[in-house]
Every structure is written in structure tokens, then in C-alpha cells.
Design a protein around this motif. Structure first.
Motif, mmCIF file in Angstrom:
data_model
loop_
_atom_site.group_PDB
_atom_site.id
_atom_site.type_symbol
_atom_site.label_atom_id
_atom_site.label_comp_id
_atom_site.label_asym_id
_atom_site.label_seq_id
_atom_site.Cartn_x
_atom_site.Cartn_y
_atom_site.Cartn_z
ATOM 1 N N SER A 372 20.982 -36.400 11.752
ATOM 2 C CA SER A 372 19.767 -36.709 10.993
ATOM 3 C C SER A 372 18.559 -36.972 11.877
ATOM 4 C CB SER A 372 20.010 -37.918 10.078
ATOM 5 O OG SER A 372 21.048 -37.648 9.163
ATOM 6 N N ASP A 373 18.794 -37.225 13.178
ATOM 7 C CA ASP A 373 17.680 -37.479 14.091
ATOM 8 C C ASP A 373 17.383 -36.272 14.982
ATOM 9 O OD1 ASP A 373 19.994 -37.593 15.572
ATOM 10 O OD2 ASP A 373 19.602 -39.548 16.475
ATOM 11 N N MET A 374 17.899 -35.086 14.590
ATOM 12 C CA MET A 374 17.649 -33.862 15.350
ATOM 13 C C MET A 374 17.117 -32.782 14.423
ATOM 14 S SD MET A 374 21.001 -33.689 17.861
ATOM 15 C CE MET A 374 20.455 -32.177 18.649
ATOM 16 N N GLY A 375 16.344 -31.863 14.992
ATOM 17 C CA GLY A 375 15.877 -30.720 14.231
ATOM 18 C C GLY A 375 17.006 -29.734 13.991
ATOM 19 N N CYS A 376 16.817 -28.894 12.969
ATOM 20 C CA CYS A 376 17.869 -27.942 12.592
ATOM 21 C C CYS A 376 17.347 -26.518 12.739
ATOM 22 C CB CYS A 376 18.300 -28.181 11.148
ATOM 23 S SG CYS A 376 19.648 -27.113 10.588
ATOM 24 N N GLY A 377 18.148 -25.651 13.331
ATOM 25 C CA GLY A 377 17.803 -24.243 13.399
ATOM 26 C C GLY A 377 17.962 -23.585 12.039
ATOM 27 N N SER A 378 17.700 -22.291 11.986
ATOM 28 C CA SER A 378 17.823 -21.566 10.734
ATOM 29 C C SER A 378 18.321 -20.165 11.016
ATOM 30 C CB SER A 378 16.480 -21.543 9.992
ATOM 31 O OG SER A 378 16.645 -21.059 8.671
ATOM 32 N N THR A 379 18.429 -19.363 9.958
ATOM 33 C CA THR A 379 18.930 -17.998 10.115
ATOM 34 C C THR A 379 18.392 -17.145 8.979
ATOM 35 O OG1 THR A 379 20.947 -16.688 10.436
ATOM 36 C CG2 THR A 379 21.091 -18.556 8.917
ATOM 37 N N ILE A 380 19.036 -15.987 8.743
ATOM 38 C CA ILE A 380 18.517 -15.066 7.740
ATOM 39 C C ILE A 380 18.825 -15.506 6.311
ATOM 40 C CG2 ILE A 380 18.674 -13.120 9.331
ATOM 41 C CD1 ILE A 380 21.134 -12.190 7.676
ATOM 42 N N GLY A 381 19.719 -16.483 6.138
ATOM 43 C CA GLY A 381 20.127 -16.897 4.800
ATOM 44 C C GLY A 381 18.970 -17.328 3.910
ATOM 45 N N PRO A 382 18.199 -18.355 4.320
ATOM 46 C CA PRO A 382 17.075 -18.793 3.481
ATOM 47 C C PRO A 382 16.013 -17.710 3.302
ATOM 48 C CG PRO A 382 17.631 -20.475 5.109
ATOM 49 C CD PRO A 382 18.387 -19.240 5.487
ATOM 50 N N ILE A 383 15.783 -16.896 4.324
ATOM 51 C CA ILE A 383 14.783 -15.829 4.225
ATOM 52 C C ILE A 383 15.200 -14.808 3.175
ATOM 53 C CG2 ILE A 383 13.692 -13.928 5.461
ATOM 54 C CD1 ILE A 383 13.992 -15.593 8.034
ATOM 55 N N THR A 384 16.446 -14.359 3.239
ATOM 56 C CA THR A 384 16.931 -13.364 2.291
ATOM 57 C C THR A 384 16.994 -13.935 0.887
ATOM 58 O OG1 THR A 384 18.255 -12.401 4.088
ATOM 59 C CG2 THR A 384 18.766 -11.704 1.840
ATOM 60 N N ALA A 385 17.448 -15.171 0.771
ATOM 61 C CA ALA A 385 17.525 -15.802 -0.549
ATOM 62 C C ALA A 385 16.152 -15.881 -1.199
ATOM 63 C CB ALA A 385 18.142 -17.198 -0.425
ATOM 64 N N SER A 386 15.131 -16.230 -0.415
ATOM 65 C CA SER A 386 13.791 -16.386 -0.980
ATOM 66 C C SER A 386 13.145 -15.042 -1.306
ATOM 67 C CB SER A 386 12.901 -17.183 -0.018
ATOM 68 O OG SER A 386 12.712 -16.487 1.201
ATOM 69 N N ARG A 387 13.461 -14.002 -0.548
ATOM 70 C CA ARG A 387 12.869 -12.680 -0.797
ATOM 71 C C ARG A 387 13.552 -11.954 -1.948
ATOM 72 N NH1 ARG A 387 9.075 -10.317 2.943
ATOM 73 N NH2 ARG A 387 9.309 -8.565 1.492
ATOM 74 N N VAL A 388 14.876 -12.048 -2.004
ATOM 75 C CA VAL A 388 15.633 -11.255 -2.966
ATOM 76 C C VAL A 388 16.015 -12.061 -4.197
ATOM 77 C CG1 VAL A 388 17.733 -9.861 -3.247
ATOM 78 C CG2 VAL A 388 16.492 -9.814 -1.086
ATOM 79 N N GLY A 389 16.143 -13.392 -4.048
ATOM 80 C CA GLY A 389 16.564 -14.230 -5.165
ATOM 81 C C GLY A 389 18.060 -14.244 -5.365
ATOM 82 N N VAL A 390 18.830 -13.999 -4.286
ATOM 83 C CA VAL A 390 20.285 -13.959 -4.388
ATOM 84 C C VAL A 390 20.865 -15.294 -3.940
ATOM 85 C CG1 VAL A 390 20.550 -13.009 -2.043
ATOM 86 C CG2 VAL A 390 22.331 -12.607 -3.764
ATOM 87 N N ARG A 391 21.906 -15.749 -4.647
ATOM 88 C CA ARG A 391 22.622 -16.961 -4.237
ATOM 89 C C ARG A 391 23.262 -16.724 -2.873
ATOM 90 N NH1 ARG A 391 26.544 -17.385 -9.168
ATOM 91 N NH2 ARG A 391 26.512 -15.153 -8.711
ATOM 92 N N THR A 392 23.231 -17.749 -2.035
ATOM 93 C CA THR A 392 23.592 -17.561 -0.632
ATOM 94 C C THR A 392 24.422 -18.717 -0.106
ATOM 95 O OG1 THR A 392 21.567 -16.280 -0.237
ATOM 96 C CG2 THR A 392 22.644 -17.222 1.702
ATOM 97 N N VAL A 393 25.366 -18.402 0.766
ATOM 98 C CA VAL A 393 26.060 -19.413 1.559
ATOM 99 C C VAL A 393 25.900 -19.021 3.020
ATOM 100 C CG1 VAL A 393 28.293 -18.224 1.262
ATOM 101 C CG2 VAL A 393 28.236 -20.621 1.991
#
Length: 431
Positions: A372-393
Motif C-alpha cells: 500500500s506504500d508503493m506505486g503499482c505498474g500496469s499492463t494492457i488489461g486496463p487499456i484494452t478493457a477501457s477501449r473495447v469494453g470487455v471484462r478482463t482479468v
């Protein structure tokens, strides 16, 4: 296949894929061998039930899909996402440097690379070269020198006594690799590439190299290591391990469901490009698979994306960098990645479905939440979910040394990931 056979196949794929262009070309070769039909974005498509297809963009991103049996599309598409690029050193447009009697090339750091491991490695050079032929036509070809042709030597400790107290690397001045003695003042990279093109592509007829996208890479081959063979060491595990697992699952599935594999470039630099996850590639392909907008929305809402990108295993020497209850272990199975601030797109339903898949094929599963005291990286999951509207894990194989020139995974985790992704492709029902 046994996990040792899978690891050898993974090693072969990584060895053939020193750049995103080569990684995509390797995917193309394997899909073609498996009977998939190549489509061209500039041409009309005729898609049939039971058909198996793939399409590339920029030569560095790929979408492959199976139409499944009649009626499969209406049940939703089983999507797997990964990325073809890895942090590396890219050659600059005018890179030639002659310093202290040595010939060097200037480089630019691509992505968030760990720089210290690049020193004292046997490096080679690969990428895409665009050139003019004897007929005045512009062509592009892939090249790979394969042999060690460069090195970035460390400065001796005698000249930097405090180096072990903290290494401060200047990307501009400390990273240019050494390729040769500069005995020939006319030595030129484009002339070298022209020679290499002539040797590697006998029918190319190049007369002038106009531009290139070249990356240095480590020539040390992948290897299963450890006293009991517990570990798999290689360059570019992030994220060619996931590309290989997704491809193996797609080809090895029963082909009855509508499935899609997307492997995109430029994830390590934000995915914003014509062929990145934040570009229109997947949307364009989905539009051509399902031309009716209402039907496309309906099918997308019945679909699910497994975004596969490596996860941070808990390091025995730095265990305090993990939340005590969320420390994934090597050979502990795929990791479900969760972040309440949407750095990962996992939610409770998609996580539960992935756990359900793992249980069905007897694959262990783990969870990762950043401290909780560190930043978190990311990946293509949130990007694809937001562009396409598909449920993602968001999931991934646990690894050490992510973004190093040589990373480390468990020798059983590639098999675990392939097993669960294959089950996902064969699933009759999604959530």
C-alpha cells in the motif's frame, strides 16, 4: 508435452525473437504451420464458421482468431492478450561514434530497463531495415546478426572505488556499445546493414539503406537452471513467455469456441501507437469479425479477456518489497493481479472465473497486490478493457528480475499457464 518439452519450445521461440518484429514473424510461422490463414488489412475478408485466421500490423503486432463452430461467436469470444516488446537498447538514427580508437554506436533506452545487467554481456543486433532496391522499389526486411558483435564494458573498480555503494548510469555517455577498433575511418552502419541484407536476403537487391529500427540483445541462450532444474532463465520473458503460452493454447484448443489472441507492440512505452493496445488494432479486427454494431456490443459483453503479463515473484533477499500476504512464488502457478486503483483490470467476478479455470485443470493459482506504500505498474488489461469494453482479468507467470537483460521464471510455470489458457479457450460457458 512435459514441462521440459514446453520450456525447450519456449526457448526456441525466444531465440528466434530478439525484437518485436521477429517475435511477430515467429508467431506467423507457427500459425501458418498450424493451418491458420493470413488476412491482409488492405483487402476484403471472407470469414467462415470453423475458420482460423491471423492478421498483423506494423510487422510487430498480431491478432489470431478461431471462428469456432456454428453459433460459437454468439456465446462470446475467449480473448488472450500479451505484448511482443521488451525493454532494450535501440540504435539512434545517426549513431556512429569514434572514441579512443574504438567504433561505437549511440543508443536510446527503450522502456523501463534495468541498465546495470547490460554491462559485460555478449551483444548482437537485430531489427527491421527499410531500403531501396536496384529497381527503385522500397522494401523492408528483418535482419539478425546473431553472433556477438558488441559489448558495453564496465569501468574497472580501481577507477570507481564507490561503485558498489551505488551505480549511477548515464544513458547518454555510459551505454554506447563497442563494436570494433576504429581503424577504418569510413566505417558506416548503413554500409554494414547493406552488406548484411545482401547476405541474409539473397533476392533483396538492396542498393541503399534508408532507415532502420534496430535493437541490441543478449546472445546467451535460454536455459533451465538450478540444482534440480527448478528455474528457467532467459531474456525477454516479459512478455514473450505469455505470447508463447497464448499461441500454444490457441493452437492446442479444440477449435469449437470463438477465441482470439492479441499480441501488441509498445506496451513498455505506454501502448499508444497504431499497433499498441491503446491503438485501434483490436477494435478494427472485431469490427470486421462482427460488422453490426449492436451485435458487436452484445458479443463483447459475453466475452472475456485474459491479459497475460508477467508478475513479480517474492524475492528471498528483498521479501519486504511485497505485501506479506501477497508474495507469489516461482513454480506456484499463474498470478492474479489486483489493484483497486485500476492499474489492473481484474474484478471479483473475473478473478473468480480464472480461479475456477485453474481448479478445473489442477493448476495452482496465486494473488498479487502491491504494498500500500508503493506505486503499482500496469499492463494492457486496463487499456484494452477501457477501449473495447470487455471484462478482463490480469494475470501472469511469476518472475524475478523483470526488465533485466536476463529474467528468471519457474521451470513449471509456463506449463501451468498453457494448461489454464487452453482450458479457457475450450470453455463452453463464460461468466
Amino acid at each position: 508435452m512435459t514441462h521440459s518439452a514446453i520450456n525447450q519450445d519456449l526457448a526456441d521461440y525466444i531465440q528466434a525473437s530478439p525484437t518485436p518484429f521477429h517475435a511477430t514473424a515467429s508467431l506467423v510461422a507457427r500459425l501458418s504451420l498450424a493451418g491458420f490463414e493470413q488476412l491482409e488489412e488492405r483487402e476484403d475478408w471472407t470469414l467462415e464458421p470453423g475458420g482460423r485466421y491471423f492478421v498483423t500490423r506494423n510487422g510487430s503486432s498480431l491478432v489470431a482468431f478461431t471462428m469456432g463452430e456454428a453459433g460459437a461467436l454468439e456465446r462470446g469470444i475467449r480473448m488472450i492478450g500479451a505484448h511482443t516488446d521488451s525493454p532494450c537498447l535501440r540504435v539512434k538514427p545517426q549513431p556512429e561514434m569514434n572514441q579512443q580508437g574504438l567504433w561505437q554506436l549511440g543508443v536510446e533506452v527503450y522502456g523501463g530497463a534495468l541498465l546495470a545487467p547490460w554491462f559485460d554481456r555478449d551483444l548482437s543486433l537485430a531489427g527491421r531495415v527499410t531500403f531501396r532496391t536496384t529497381d527503385g522499389v522500397l522494401r523492408s526486411e528483418l535482419i539478425d546478426f546473431k553472433q556477438p558483435i558488441a559489448v558495453i564494458p564496465s569501468l574497472a573498480i580501481h577507477l570507481n572505488r564507490g561503485v558498489n555503494d551505488g551505480l549511477n548510469i548515464n544513458a547518454q555517455t555510459h551505454l554506447p556499445p563497442v563494436l570494433a577498433m576504429s581503424l577504418d575511418p569510413s566505417r558506416d552502419l548503413r554500409a554494414l546493414l547493406l552488406q548484411e541484407l545482401t547476405q541474409q536476403h539473397l533476392d533483396s537487391q538492396p542498393v541503399q539503406v534508408l532507415d532502420y529500427e534496430l535493437s541490441f540483445y543478449d546472445t546467451q541462450p535460454p536455459s533451465t537452471i538450478g540444482l534440480d532444474g527448478d528455474f528457467f532463465a532467459s531474456a525477454r520473458l516479459d512478455n514473450l513467455l505469455s505470447c508463447h503460452a497464448g499461441l500454444t493454447a490457441l493452437i492446442g484448443s479444440n477449435q469449437q469456441q470463438a477465441c482470439l489472441l492479441i499480441c501488441t507492440d509498445h506496451e513498455e512505452v505506454g501502448s499508444t501507437s497504431l499497433c499498441g493496445a491503446d491503438g485501434p488494432f483490436l477494435e478494427d479486427v472485431l469490427y470486421r469479425i462482427i460488422s453490426d454494431r449492436t451485435q458487436r456490443i452484445q458479443i463483447t459483453q459475453r466475452s472475456l479477456l485474459v491479459s497475460a503479463d508477467n508478475a513479480h515473484a517474492v524475492h528471498p533477499n528483498f521479501a519486504d518489497r511485497h505485501d506479506a500476504n501477497h508474495g507469489p512464488r516461482l513454480n506456484g502457478g499463474p498470478v492474479i493481479k489486483i489493484n483497486s486503483n485500476q492499474r489492473y483490470a481484474t474484478n471479483s467476478e473475473t478473478a473468480a472465473f480464472f480461479r475456477h479455470l485453474c481448479e478445473q485443470v489442477d493448476v495452482p493459482v496465486q494473488s498479487f497486490v502491491v504494498r500500500s506504500d508503493m506505486g503499482c505498474g500496469s499492463t494492457i488489461g486496463p487499456i484494452t478493457a477501457s477501449r473495447v469494453g470487455v471484462r478482463t482479468v490480469d494475470i501472469g507467470a511469476p518472475t524475478f528480475a523483470m526488465h533485466s537483460i536476463r529474467e528468471l521464471a519457474g521451470s513449471r510455470d509456463a506449463e501451468y499457464l498453457i494448461k489454464v489458457l487452453t482450458r479457457f479457450c475450450d470453455s463452453e460457458h463464460l461468466i
